[in-house]
Design a protein around this motif. Structure first.
Motif, mmCIF file in Angstrom:
data_model
loop_
_atom_site.group_PDB
_atom_site.id
_atom_site.type_symbol
_atom_site.label_atom_id
_atom_site.label_comp_id
_atom_site.label_asym_id
_atom_site.label_seq_id
_atom_site.Cartn_x
_atom_site.Cartn_y
_atom_site.Cartn_z
ATOM 1 N N GLY A 295 0.935 -1.187 -0.033
ATOM 2 C CA GLY A 295 -0.138 0.059 0.033
ATOM 3 C C GLY A 295 0.791 1.403 -0.022
ATOM 4 O O GLY A 295 2.096 1.223 -0.181
ATOM 5 N N GLY A 296 0.270 2.427 0.259
ATOM 6 C CA GLY A 296 0.822 3.600 0.203
ATOM 7 C C GLY A 296 -0.143 4.522 0.141
ATOM 8 O O GLY A 296 -1.286 4.575 0.625
ATOM 9 N N ALA A 297 0.411 5.892 -0.466
ATOM 10 C CA ALA A 297 -0.490 7.071 -0.439
ATOM 11 C C ALA A 297 -0.525 7.974 -1.617
ATOM 12 O O ALA A 297 0.862 8.027 -2.090
ATOM 13 N N ILE A 298 -1.329 8.502 -2.477
ATOM 14 C CA ILE A 298 -1.165 9.415 -3.301
ATOM 15 C C ILE A 298 -2.027 10.761 -2.932
ATOM 16 O O ILE A 298 -3.234 10.732 -2.363
ATOM 17 N N VAL A 299 -1.607 11.913 -3.366
ATOM 18 C CA VAL A 299 -2.356 13.144 -2.961
ATOM 19 C C VAL A 299 -2.633 13.625 -4.372
ATOM 20 O O VAL A 299 -1.681 13.777 -5.295
ATOM 21 N N ASN A 300 -3.699 13.965 -4.469
ATOM 22 C CA ASN A 300 -4.283 14.788 -5.777
ATOM 23 C C ASN A 300 -4.597 16.242 -5.464
ATOM 24 O O ASN A 300 -5.558 16.274 -4.602
ATOM 25 N N VAL A 301 -3.979 17.208 -5.667
ATOM 26 C CA VAL A 301 -4.446 18.720 -5.393
ATOM 27 C C VAL A 301 -5.093 19.390 -6.685
ATOM 28 O O VAL A 301 -4.474 19.465 -7.562
ATOM 29 N N LEU A 302 -6.439 19.739 -6.290
ATOM 30 C CA LEU A 302 -7.211 20.171 -7.395
ATOM 31 C C LEU A 302 -7.743 21.664 -7.185
ATOM 32 O O LEU A 302 -7.341 22.217 -5.862
ATOM 33 N N SER A 303 -8.083 22.273 -8.065
ATOM 34 C CA SER A 303 -8.491 23.661 -7.697
ATOM 35 C C SER A 303 -9.592 23.667 -7.096
ATOM 36 O O SER A 303 -10.541 22.820 -7.177
ATOM 37 N N ALA A 304 -9.846 25.004 -6.324
ATOM 38 C CA ALA A 304 -11.281 24.961 -5.508
ATOM 39 C C ALA A 304 -12.654 25.210 -6.451
ATOM 40 O O ALA A 304 -13.458 24.921 -5.960
ATOM 41 N N LEU A 305 -12.008 25.354 -7.754
ATOM 42 C CA LEU A 305 -13.274 25.259 -8.877
ATOM 43 C C LEU A 305 -13.733 23.997 -9.063
ATOM 44 O O LEU A 305 -14.893 23.810 -9.663
ATOM 45 N N SER A 306 -13.337 22.984 -8.274
ATOM 46 C CA SER A 306 -13.968 21.724 -8.398
ATOM 47 C C SER A 306 -15.039 21.619 -7.796
ATOM 48 O O SER A 306 -15.854 20.740 -7.890
ATOM 49 N N TRP A 307 -15.144 22.294 -6.805
ATOM 50 C CA TRP A 307 -16.389 22.285 -5.921
ATOM 51 C C TRP A 307 -17.342 23.699 -6.068
ATOM 52 O O TRP A 307 -18.461 23.456 -5.949
ATOM 53 N N PHE A 308 -16.612 24.844 -6.541
ATOM 54 C CA PHE A 308 -17.402 25.893 -6.538
ATOM 55 C C PHE A 308 -17.337 26.560 -8.129
ATOM 56 O O PHE A 308 -16.224 26.627 -8.605
ATOM 57 N N ALA A 309 -18.465 26.968 -8.595
ATOM 58 C CA ALA A 309 -18.578 27.597 -9.894
ATOM 59 C C ALA A 309 -18.358 29.158 -9.802
ATOM 60 O O ALA A 309 -18.680 29.565 -8.821
ATOM 61 N N SER A 310 -17.753 29.907 -10.845
ATOM 62 C CA SER A 310 -17.681 31.377 -10.779
ATOM 63 C C SER A 310 -18.019 31.517 -12.297
ATOM 64 O O SER A 310 -17.681 30.886 -13.304
ATOM 65 N N PRO A 311 -18.545 32.793 -12.557
ATOM 66 C CA PRO A 311 -18.864 33.209 -13.690
ATOM 67 C C PRO A 311 -17.638 33.301 -14.814
ATOM 68 O O PRO A 311 -16.406 33.708 -14.340
#
Length: 65
Positions: A14-30
């Motif tokens: 086993g192990g670990a993986i970190v995926n860092v995404l933009s806050a826009l993955s949860w919030f929409a903006s114009p």
């Protein structure tokens, strides 16, 4: 990339993986609808992989950067 390393992590217990995404993955903006949709899809795909790999002892962390 996660799928490519999954067998290596499983072979090592086993192990670990970190995926860092933009806050826009949860919030929409114009003006950023398509970008936000793509990031939401990436978040959901990573979450699905997290569920798939849990049995082999691999942790997946989703971060918002």
């Amino acid at each position: 990339m996660i799928r490519a390393f999954a067998p290596v992590l499983a072979a090592n217990g086993g192990g670990a993986i970190v995926n860092v995404l933009s806050a826009l993955s949860w919030f929409a903006s114009p003006g950023n609808g398509a970008y936000g949709a793509a990031k939401a899809a990436a978040w959901n795909t990573t979450n699905g992989v997290r569920l798939d790999l849990a049995g082999q002892g691999t942790l997946i962390w989703l971060g918002i950067g």
